[in-house]
Structures are given as structure tokens and as C-alpha cells.
Scaffold this motif. Structure first.
Motif, PDB file in Angstrom:
ATOM      1  N   ALA A   2       0.758  -1.388   7.980  1.00  0.00           N
ATOM      2  CA  ALA A   2      -0.049  -0.889   6.923  1.00  0.00           C
ATOM      3  C   ALA A   2       0.504  -0.988   5.338  1.00  0.00           C
ATOM      4  CB  ALA A   2      -0.383   0.718   7.067  1.00  0.00           C
ATOM      5  N   GLN A   3       1.636  -0.992   5.217  1.00  0.00           N
ATOM      6  CA  GLN A   3       2.306  -0.815   4.012  1.00  0.00           C
ATOM      7  C   GLN A   3       2.119  -2.461   3.483  1.00  0.00           C
ATOM      8  OE1 GLN A   3       2.493   2.246   2.879  1.00  0.00           O
ATOM      9  NE2 GLN A   3       4.590   2.055   2.013  1.00  0.00           N
ATOM     10  N   ASP A  61       0.423  10.083   7.671  1.00  0.00           N
ATOM     11  CA  ASP A  61      -0.828   9.664   7.708  1.00  0.00           C
ATOM     12  C   ASP A  61      -1.266   8.743   9.019  1.00  0.00           C
ATOM     13  OD1 ASP A  61      -1.479  11.088   4.979  1.00  0.00           O
ATOM     14  OD2 ASP A  61      -1.304   8.879   4.248  1.00  0.00           O
ATOM     15  N   ILE A  62      -0.304   8.062   9.252  1.00  0.00           N
ATOM     16  CA  ILE A  62      -0.496   7.380  10.514  1.00  0.00           C
ATOM     17  C   ILE A  62      -0.251   8.085  11.828  1.00  0.00           C
ATOM     18  CG2 ILE A  62       0.514   5.174  11.603  1.00  0.00           C
ATOM     19  CD1 ILE A  62      -0.628   4.345   9.181  1.00  0.00           C
ATOM     20  N   TYR A  88      -6.864   0.872   7.514  1.00  0.00           N
ATOM     21  CA  TYR A  88      -5.601   0.790   6.635  1.00  0.00           C
ATOM     22  C   TYR A  88      -5.641  -0.551   6.113  1.00  0.00           C
ATOM     23  CZ  TYR A  88      -4.070   5.293   8.254  1.00  0.00           C
ATOM     24  OH  TYR A  88      -4.113   6.522   8.852  1.00  0.00           O
ATOM     25  N   ASN A  91       0.744  -1.238   0.003  1.00  0.00           N
ATOM     26  CA  ASN A  91      -0.178  -0.118  -0.009  1.00  0.00           C
ATOM     27  C   ASN A  91       0.923   1.215  -0.050  1.00  0.00           C
ATOM     28  OD1 ASN A  91      -2.596  -1.456   0.113  1.00  0.00           O
ATOM     29  ND2 ASN A  91      -1.831  -2.075   2.222  1.00  0.00           N
ATOM     30  N   ASN A  92       0.165   2.255  -0.369  1.00  0.00           N
ATOM     31  CA  ASN A  92       0.973   3.529  -0.326  1.00  0.00           C
ATOM     32  C   ASN A  92       0.659   4.562   0.640  1.00  0.00           C
ATOM     33  OD1 ASN A  92       2.798   2.814  -2.569  1.00  0.00           O
ATOM     34  ND2 ASN A  92       1.121   3.404  -4.089  1.00  0.00           N
ATOM     35  N   TYR A  93       0.562   4.141   1.818  1.00  0.00           N
ATOM     36  CA  TYR A  93       0.289   5.062   3.041  1.00  0.00           C
ATOM     37  C   TYR A  93       1.515   5.885   3.289  1.00  0.00           C
ATOM     38  CZ  TYR A  93      -3.695   2.229   3.281  1.00  0.00           C
ATOM     39  OH  TYR A  93      -4.734   1.283   3.098  1.00  0.00           O
ATOM     40  N   GLN A  94       1.354   7.086   3.964  1.00  0.00           N
ATOM     41  CA  GLN A  94       2.493   7.858   4.387  1.00  0.00           C
ATOM     42  C   GLN A  94       2.528   7.631   5.790  1.00  0.00           C
ATOM     43  OE1 GLN A  94       4.398   9.604   2.054  1.00  0.00           O
ATOM     44  NE2 GLN A  94       3.276   8.294   0.694  1.00  0.00           N
ATOM     45  N   PHE A 121       2.839   2.204  10.534  1.00  0.00           N
ATOM     46  CA  PHE A 121       2.872   2.501   9.139  1.00  0.00           C
ATOM     47  C   PHE A 121       3.780   1.101   8.219  1.00  0.00           C
ATOM     48  CE2 PHE A 121       6.237   3.926   6.069  1.00  0.00           C
ATOM     49  CZ  PHE A 121       5.367   4.381   5.066  1.00  0.00           C
TER      50      PHE A 121
END
Length: 141
Positions: A96-97, A8-9, A50, A2-5, A93
Motif C-alpha cells: 500500500a505504501q 489501518d491495514i 489503498y 502513501n502514508n497509510y498506517q 501495508f
């Protein structure tokens, strides 16, 4: 993947814990003092938001239970039987990735029964019986 930052977390944790001082390495339990049911709810929201598979998550490595556990004075609760592992925004994070809780927990053994909870039940039962005796039986004597 995934492309979370990470930001964001960090923002998510800050909002959910109502904390202004959240950093990538903040221990949510010990630094932010977010534990028990609040921690569980945070992790549920995290997993849903997420899309993280939490099937291998073991709560007792990360935080205590909610409320007072009188039985833990005699029998240790699960979180007292293992070494604390911090949950940080950086760790959230990372998972979540990956889309799954991928922590390699140390080997450990928990008792088959929660004797601390059994002791709690006995405590409350004895207290109830004393109250019944005091308020009902005592009046008949």
C-alpha cells in the motif's frame, strides 16, 4: 509513497475477515482461514481502497480456489503446483505504501491447460448423462 498506517491495514483485514485476532504477521489464508472467492474479494477491496496496482498479483501463490475441485484428485490445481506465500497485513501495508503489488515470485511453470477443470467438466457431464438415462431413458424401457 502513501502514508497509510499498519494499524489501518490490520483493522481493514479484521473487518473484512470478521476476525478478532489479526496481527501484522497473520497469514490471511492459513491463520484467518480466508480463502477462495472471499480472498479474491478482500484483495479487490484492498486494491481499490489503498490504490494498489495489482497487475503482477498471482493468486495461486496465496490461496486455493473456492469450492470442491474433484479434478484436483487427478490433476493438481495451480495453487498445489507452487510454494505457498503468505499474505499478511504487514505485506499489504508494504505494498500500500508503494502503490503496487511488488512481490518477486519464484520461477514457476503452470500447464497450458487446466486439466483439473477439464476433469471436473467430464465428471459433471457423466453425472448428467447418468441422470438423464436414469430419469428419462429408463422410463421408456
Amino acid at each position: 509513497m502513501n502514508n497509510y498506517q499498519l494499524t489501518d491495514i490490520i483493522s481493514f483485514v479484521a473487518v473484512e475477515t470478521a476476525s478478532k485476532k489479526v496481527h501484522e504477521n497473520s497469514d490471511i489464508d492459513r491463520d484467518l482461514r480466508w480463502t477462495g472467492d472471499d480472498f479474491d474479494e478482500l484483495m479487490e477491496k484492498y486494491a481499490q481502497r489503498y490504490q494498489v496496482d495489482m497487475s503482477s498479483y498471482l493468486w495461486y501463490f496465496h490461496h486455493a480456489e473456492e469450492g470442491n475441485n474433484f479434478g484436483s484428485a487427478f490433476f493438481r490445481a495451480p495453487n498445489e503446483l507452487v510454494e505457498h506465500i503468505p499474505v499478511t497485513p504487514k505485506l499489504l501495508f508494504e505494498f500500500a505504501q508503494k502503490g503496487k503489488w511488488d512481490l518477486d515470485y519464484p520461477e514457476h511453470t503452470l500447464p497450458k491447460r487446466r486439466y483439473d477443470l477439464i476433469a471436473n467438466g467430464v465428471f459433471w457431464l457423466v453425472l448428467l448423462l447418468i441422470m438423464i438415462w436414469y430419469f428419462i431413458v429408463r422410463r421408456w424401457l
